[in-house]
Write a protein that holds these residues in place. Sequence first.
Motif, PDB file in Angstrom:
ATOM      1  N   MET A   1       0.842  -1.202   0.000  1.00 47.25           N
ATOM      2  CA  MET A   1       0.000   0.000   0.000  1.00 47.25           C
ATOM      3  C   MET A   1       0.875   1.249   0.000  1.00 47.25           C
ATOM      4  O   MET A   1       1.872   1.313   0.717  1.00 47.25           O
ATOM      5  N   ASP A   2       0.518   2.209  -0.829  1.00 45.94           N
ATOM      6  CA  ASP A   2       1.201   3.499  -0.863  1.00 45.94           C
ATOM      7  C   ASP A   2       0.666   4.344   0.297  1.00 45.94           C
ATOM      8  O   ASP A   2      -0.353   5.025   0.175  1.00 45.94           O
ATOM      9  N   ILE A   3       1.364   4.279   1.445  1.00 46.89           N
ATOM     10  CA  ILE A   3       0.850   4.940   2.638  1.00 46.89           C
ATOM     11  C   ILE A   3       0.762   6.449   2.462  1.00 46.89           C
ATOM     12  O   ILE A   3      -0.201   7.085   2.903  1.00 46.89           O
ATOM     13  N   VAL A   4       1.756   7.046   1.785  1.00 49.28           N
ATOM     14  CA  VAL A   4       1.718   8.495   1.580  1.00 49.28           C
ATOM     15  C   VAL A   4       0.552   8.873   0.676  1.00 49.28           C
ATOM     16  O   VAL A   4      -0.182   9.838   0.935  1.00 49.28           O
ATOM     17  N   GLY A   5       0.351   8.097  -0.381  1.00 52.52           N
ATOM     18  CA  GLY A   5      -0.772   8.381  -1.284  1.00 52.52           C
ATOM     19  C   GLY A   5      -2.113   8.260  -0.597  1.00 52.52           C
ATOM     20  O   GLY A   5      -3.016   9.085  -0.812  1.00 52.52           O
ATOM     21  N   THR A   6      -2.260   7.240   0.252  1.00 57.05           N
ATOM     22  CA  THR A   6      -3.540   7.080   0.944  1.00 57.05           C
ATOM     23  C   THR A   6      -3.746   8.177   1.982  1.00 57.05           C
ATOM     24  O   THR A   6      -4.882   8.612   2.211  1.00 57.05           O
ATOM     25  N   LEU A   7      -2.665   8.631   2.596  1.00 53.19           N
ATOM     26  CA  LEU A   7      -2.792   9.761   3.533  1.00 53.19           C
ATOM     27  C   LEU A   7      -3.246  11.015   2.786  1.00 53.19           C
ATOM     28  O   LEU A   7      -4.082  11.781   3.283  1.00 53.19           O
ATOM     29  N   SER A  18     -16.407  14.955   1.184  1.00 49.79           N
ATOM     30  CA  SER A  18     -17.088  13.827   0.548  1.00 49.79           C
ATOM     31  C   SER A  18     -16.104  13.041  -0.296  1.00 49.79           C
ATOM     32  O   SER A  18     -15.100  13.573  -0.774  1.00 49.79           O
ATOM     33  N   PHE A  19     -16.427  11.754  -0.501  1.00 49.49           N
ATOM     34  CA  PHE A  19     -15.598  10.908  -1.352  1.00 49.49           C
ATOM     35  C   PHE A  19     -15.686  11.361  -2.807  1.00 49.49           C
ATOM     36  O   PHE A  19     -14.681  11.360  -3.526  1.00 49.49           O
ATOM     37  N   GLN A  36      -9.189   3.420  -0.887  1.00 53.17           N
ATOM     38  CA  GLN A  36      -7.943   3.906  -0.293  1.00 53.17           C
ATOM     39  C   GLN A  36      -8.133   4.267   1.179  1.00 53.17           C
ATOM     40  O   GLN A  36      -7.292   3.942   2.025  1.00 53.17           O
ATOM     41  N   VAL A  37      -9.229   4.924   1.485  1.00 49.02           N
ATOM     42  CA  VAL A  37      -9.483   5.290   2.878  1.00 49.02           C
ATOM     43  C   VAL A  37      -9.721   4.032   3.722  1.00 49.02           C
ATOM     44  O   VAL A  37      -9.220   3.924   4.849  1.00 49.02           O
ATOM     45  N   SER A  38     -10.455   3.084   3.185  1.00 52.50           N
ATOM     46  CA  SER A  38     -10.686   1.828   3.913  1.00 52.50           C
ATOM     47  C   SER A  38      -9.379   1.085   4.149  1.00 52.50           C
ATOM     48  O   SER A  38      -9.155   0.498   5.219  1.00 52.50           O
ATOM     49  N   ALA A  39      -8.491   1.089   3.142  1.00 54.77           N
ATOM     50  CA  ALA A  39      -7.191   0.433   3.292  1.00 54.77           C
ATOM     51  C   ALA A  39      -6.354   1.131   4.356  1.00 54.77           C
ATOM     52  O   ALA A  39      -5.648   0.470   5.136  1.00 54.77           O
ATOM     53  N   LEU A  40      -6.422   2.453   4.411  1.00 54.46           N
ATOM     54  CA  LEU A  40      -5.693   3.194   5.443  1.00 54.46           C
ATOM     55  C   LEU A  40      -6.223   2.850   6.829  1.00 54.46           C
ATOM     56  O   LEU A  40      -5.447   2.639   7.772  1.00 54.46           O
ATOM     57  N   GLU A  41      -7.546   2.770   6.961  1.00 54.28           N
ATOM     58  CA  GLU A  41      -8.144   2.404   8.243  1.00 54.28           C
ATOM     59  C   GLU A  41      -7.715   1.000   8.665  1.00 54.28           C
ATOM     60  O   GLU A  41      -7.394   0.748   9.839  1.00 54.28           O
ATOM     61  N   ALA A  42      -7.686   0.078   7.711  1.00 54.57           N
ATOM     62  CA  ALA A  42      -7.268  -1.289   8.027  1.00 54.57           C
ATOM     63  C   ALA A  42      -5.797  -1.319   8.440  1.00 54.57           C
ATOM     64  O   ALA A  42      -5.414  -2.038   9.376  1.00 54.57           O
ATOM     65  N   LEU A  48     -11.394   6.014  10.844  1.00 53.38           N
ATOM     66  CA  LEU A  48     -11.066   7.436  10.756  1.00 53.38           C
ATOM     67  C   LEU A  48     -12.284   8.291  10.426  1.00 53.38           C
ATOM     68  O   LEU A  48     -12.341   9.462  10.801  1.00 53.38           O
ATOM     69  N   LEU A  49     -13.238   7.686   9.704  1.00 54.80           N
ATOM     70  CA  LEU A  49     -14.422   8.427   9.268  1.00 54.80           C
ATOM     71  C   LEU A  49     -15.669   7.593   9.543  1.00 54.80           C
ATOM     72  O   LEU A  49     -15.689   6.392   9.293  1.00 54.80           O
ATOM     73  N   ASN A  50     -16.697   8.258  10.060  1.00 54.89           N
ATOM     74  CA  ASN A  50     -18.016   7.649  10.142  1.00 54.89           C
ATOM     75  C   ASN A  50     -18.792   8.020   8.888  1.00 54.89           C
ATOM     76  O   ASN A  50     -18.860   9.200   8.524  1.00 54.89           O
TER      77      ASN A  50
END
Length: 311
Positions: A1-7, A18-19, A36-42, A48-50
């Motif tokens: 995963m590209d952590i910087v890109g997902t951040l 919004s997405f 990407q946001v779901s992968a970051l949360e995992a 991180l977001l509701n």
Amino acid sequence: MDIVGTLRTFLRVVETGSFSAAALDLKLTQPAVSRQVSALEAHLGQRLLNRSTTALALTPEGERTIPMALKVIEAVDALGESTGPAGTVSGKVRLSLPAPLGLFASERIGALLDRHRELQVELLFREDPSDLVGEGIDLEVRLGPVHDAGLIGRRIGWTTAYLVAAPAYLAKRGAPRTPDDLNGHDCICYRRGGDGSSWLFSNRMEELAVRVAPRLVVDSAVAVHRAALAGSGLTILSHILAVPDIESGRLVCLMPDFPPARLPLNLVYPSRRNMPLRVRTVIDYLVAAMRDDPLMASSPASGARLRAGTD
């Protein structure tokens, strides 16, 4: 995963709310942004977001992630600039300014962008202070003193403003000559960090606070300017907006012996550490632009003021 890109994607979702809006900005599909946001949360092991069908809201964990994400991205950008071609300025700078200064900057920013073809600047017109870290804003120009101890502040100039009115209004109501004459006039007030009903003037020796009873209160300096041109009353305008109309006769400069008090223009930013070259470049541009304008470069003690249109 590209952590910087997902951040980066996560921060853009927070900034836009919004997405789908983030996907549009990032030139991605909405499902790709969501993944990407779901992968970051995992990866982080925390939500991180509701999400709901109509809105997004940051969780406490999401709130705490924002400043850390900004630091990671800032460090990576600084590393890329330090290892890239010498003198290359690239990436986006988000700059927030009051509307008159935003107009001032937008007329001059082209020369900077021509010199640095990889640089992007996003101008945000804000009348009130922003949450720089939470909104991912690199720089902000604020009028008056800076009270936020968590920000770095640098004075880059001074405001110059004029009490003005249209000739049509003055033909009906006459022109005030002292602050005491303002009582009974139709005042157009610009609300910035308050109700806008207290105006500050100077008699060259001290400042005089005057309470006015506004007939019209607006939270946009540009709208105040338009209302004054339409003859709706008298108001205080930045020289950036007022000078062309004073010189053309569309507005008249009033009470030259009691000019509006001048305020410091402060550039604020979250940190000096690891400041990307692109941000330093925009700072240098702003400082130089202010110095080129004598009505912003001069301090109040110098007394440099435009006298056009006074009687």
